[in-house]
Design an enzyme around this catalytic site. Structure first.
Site, PDB file in Angstrom:
ATOM      1  N   LYS A 143       0.842  -1.198   0.000  1.00  0.00           N
ATOM      2  CA  LYS A 143       0.000   0.000   0.000  1.00  0.00           C
ATOM      3  C   LYS A 143       0.877   1.248   0.000  1.00  0.00           C
ATOM      4  CE  LYS A 143      -3.878  -1.988   2.621  1.00  0.00           C
ATOM      5  NZ  LYS A 143      -4.954  -1.831   1.627  1.00  0.00           N
ATOM      6  N   ARG A 153     -10.094 -11.841   2.196  1.00  0.00           N
ATOM      7  CA  ARG A 153     -10.978 -12.893   1.677  1.00  0.00           C
ATOM      8  C   ARG A 153     -10.323 -14.265   1.773  1.00  0.00           C
ATOM      9  NH1 ARG A 153     -11.404  -9.707  -3.879  1.00  0.00           N
ATOM     10  NH2 ARG A 153     -11.292  -8.056  -2.329  1.00  0.00           N
TER      11      ARG A 153
HETATM   12  N1  BES Z   1      -7.865  -4.031   4.546  1.00  0.00           N
HETATM   13  C1  BES Z   1      -8.130  -3.607   3.234  1.00  0.00           C
HETATM   14  C2  BES Z   1      -9.458  -2.859   3.075  1.00  0.00           C
HETATM   15  C3  BES Z   1      -9.578  -1.575   3.840  1.00  0.00           C
HETATM   16  C4  BES Z   1      -9.261  -0.382   3.237  1.00  0.00           C
HETATM   17  C5  BES Z   1     -10.066  -1.563   5.133  1.00  0.00           C
HETATM   18  C6  BES Z   1      -9.394   0.798   3.944  1.00  0.00           C
HETATM   19  C7  BES Z   1     -10.201  -0.394   5.835  1.00  0.00           C
HETATM   20  C8  BES Z   1      -9.869   0.795   5.226  1.00  0.00           C
HETATM   21  C9  BES Z   1      -8.140  -4.815   2.297  1.00  0.00           C
HETATM   22  O1  BES Z   1      -7.328  -5.865   2.655  1.00  0.00           O
HETATM   23  C10 BES Z   1      -7.654  -4.334   0.976  1.00  0.00           C
HETATM   24  O2  BES Z   1      -6.517  -3.991   0.874  1.00  0.00           O
HETATM   25  N2  BES Z   1      -8.548  -4.320  -0.004  1.00  0.00           N
HETATM   26  C11 BES Z   1      -8.205  -3.900  -1.298  1.00  0.00           C
HETATM   27  C12 BES Z   1      -8.798  -4.917  -2.243  1.00  0.00           C
HETATM   28  C13 BES Z   1      -8.335  -4.788  -3.638  1.00  0.00           C
HETATM   29  C14 BES Z   1      -6.860  -5.139  -3.759  1.00  0.00           C
HETATM   30  C15 BES Z   1      -9.164  -5.713  -4.477  1.00  0.00           C
HETATM   31  C16 BES Z   1      -8.836  -2.527  -1.526  1.00  0.00           C
HETATM   32  O3  BES Z   1      -9.908  -2.282  -1.013  1.00  0.00           O
HETATM   33  O4  BES Z   1      -8.191  -1.701  -2.152  1.00  0.00           O
HETATM   34 MG    MG Z   2      -5.368  -5.695   1.892  1.00  0.00          MG
END
Ligand code: BES
Ligand code: MG
Ligand code: ZN
Length: 496
Positions: A272, A346
């Site tokens: 990230k 997931r």
């Molecule tokens: N933990 C994150 C989602 C999240 C984002 C929770 C902001 C709380 C605040 C999750 O693991 C993630 O990174 N999701 C990605 C999915 C994508 C790669 C399909 C996302 O939401 O960008």
């Molecule tokens: Mg993630």
């Protein structure tokens, strides 16, 4: 923790007096206390007290036993709902804390008598007192710690149901605050072992609660390929925590709550960027909500068997991290191609869902997860996403959400979505290819999860938005909110 007691008149000196007024009766205090009434009238005229729902006016009176008087506007009796009372209670406690006053007396309970059930009136007041007194100040030095109230006296002359509600509400509020602390504490403190220890304590303090933990060696033996792959980047050792509350041991029915417990989500090799990584200690918000709920239901004595299942690890970057392109084998035997290591939630949930479905043979499974940014884009901070095909379960969750104001909103699992996680070189992929995984991202994540529940009724709640707020909204504080605990508690209260 606030000491709450019930009084039959308002004479007790408790620093802050919280009063309510309804639109039907703005002149309510005219004959009771003319000085108070004229202060109110003046404030309304000067527009420093707007008669808008949940607005309040705070002032002092000469010769009063109270330091501060807070009058909160409850709107109209016709449109009454529990949220009015919660916000009024919050207003009173806010003024008390701002002025470093320890005690609150209030009449809103008595004023609202008959507008809703006595029991739920009690629940709303009991929970909000605890919720409003919360601040995350564990790491502040003594001088910087936030002021807290210590006592609340609640005016009530009606049925005993109210007293039971007040007690239950207090448990729900305290349990929500437990979850808030778990989510607020950073990842160098809250890790899988810490979560295990919190569960150990709950099991120790509550009869009918048992704990079982699968450690890395057990996960390897069971071939839980999803949890193992995500945890491979290292940091901490993965666990599957099973915390079991048997509230109705004679009955075979089991309700499983599965909570995402990523104690830090760096994104893995799909790391990230700045701006997205800083708050990723919150990625165990689903696990936190499950733990808070188990703490609550065991103390409430809910007459159901409720089992928390928590897959927990970190998603980190190292030479042993799982990679984009890897094909892994899940606990249920399906193969998954990793398209993005940041879609890790997931994967760990999938194994936990299979475990709840096939090992535990749960009749109903609800999972909670800070799963997708897409869900935040769709619903903002005001509702969690609800996904699932069981109408009855969805309706009961929607209703528990409205009643508790820990709300969910349904997203569709249309047939067209159901194949969007299919892949040509494995059974599934962990990212949809429609619009680079961005189109309907909260839903396609739900589609992925749905493939891992065969027998149980199932619903998924994406709490990514409401779990962590940018600024406070009444008794819902800035930062961790404890989202998920209250909707589930209300769901189980219904069936008590
Ligand atoms: N933990 C994150 C989602 C999240 C984002 C929770 C902001 C709380 C605040 C999750 O693991 C993630 O990174 N999701 C990605 C999915 C994508 C790669 C399909 C996302 O939401 O960008
Ligand atoms: Mg993630
Ligand atoms: Zn995550």
């Amino acid at each position: 923790m606030v000491n709450i007691n019930v009084v039959k008149d308002l004479d007790t000196k408790k620093d802050v007096l919280l009063l309510g007024i309804f639109s039907e009766n703005v002149d309510f205090y005219k004959s009771i206390n003319p000085e108070l009434h004229s202060k109110l009238e003046e404030a309304i005229k000067r527009k420093s007290f707007s008669l808008k729902k949940d607005a309040y006016h705070s002032f002092s009176l000469n010769n009063s036993v109270y330091e501060k008087i807070v009058v909160s506007y409850l709107g109209s009796k016709k449109e009454f709902d529990l949220e009015r009372i919660r916000r009024a209670i919050y207003n009173g406690i806010k003024v008390a804390k701002q002025n470093k006053l320890k005690g609150l007396t209030c009449n809103v309970s008595e004023l609202c008598k008959g507008l809703t059930s006595d029991y739920y009136l009690g629940v709303a007041i009991g929970e909000t007192i605890e919720l409003s007194d919360y601040d995350f100040d564990n790491h502040l030095s003594k001088e910087k710690k936030k002021a807290k109230i210590g006592f609340a006296s609640i005016l009530w002359t009606g049925s005993k149901d109210f007293l039971k509600g007040l007690k239950d509400g207090k448990i729900i509020g305290e349990s929500t605050c437990l979850t808030r602390d778990l989510v607020n504490e950073p990842a160098n403190i809250v890790n899988p072992e810490y979560l295990e220890n919190v569960c150990k304590n709950i099991a120790k303090n509550n009869k009918n609660v048992k704990l079982r933990v699968l450690n890395k060696a057990d996960l390897i033996k069971k071939k839980m390929g999803g949890i193992l792959a995500v945890s491979n980047g290292g940091g901490v050792s993965p666990k599957l925590i099973i915390i079991e509350y048997m509230g109705n041991p004679k009955n075979k029915d089991k309700f499983a709550l599965v909570g995402k417990g990523i104690t830090f989500d760096s994104g893995g090799l799909n790391i990230k960027p700045s701006g997205y990584i800083e708050d990723m200690k919150i990625d165990m918000g689903g696990a936190g909500a499950v733990i808070g709920t188990l703490n609550a239901v065991s103390q409430l004595g809910v007459k159901q068997n409720i089992i928390g299942v928590i897959p927990t690890c970190e998603n980190m970057v190292s030479g042993s991290s799982y990679r984009p392109g890897d094909i892994i084998k899940m606990y249920n035997g399906m193969s998954v191609e990793i398209k993005n290591t940041d879609a890790e939630g997931r994967l760990i949930l999938a194994d936990a869902l299979t475990f709840a479905d096939t090992d535990l043979k749960a009749n109903t499974i609800v999972d909670l997860a800070t799963l997708t940014g897409a869900c935040m884009v769709a619903l903002g901070y005001e509702a969690s996403g609800l996904i699932g095909k069981n109408k009855e379960l969805n309706t009961s969750l929607l209703n528990a959400g409205f009643l508790s104001y820990d709300r969910v909103w349904e997203l569709p699992l249309f047939d067209e979505f159901m194949s969007q996680m299919d892949n040509d070189i494995s059974d599934l992929k962990n990212l949809s290819s429609v619009g680079n995984g961005r189109m309907g991202g909260a839903i396609t994540a739900g589609v992925f999860l749905s493939k891992f529940v065969k027998d149980a009724k199932w619903a998924h709640i994406d709490i990514a938005g409401p779990a962590f707020m940018e600024k406070n909204r009444f008794y819902v504080p800035k930062y961790a909110t404890g989202a998920g605990v209250r909707i589930l508690c209300y769901l189980f209260l219904n069936k008590k």
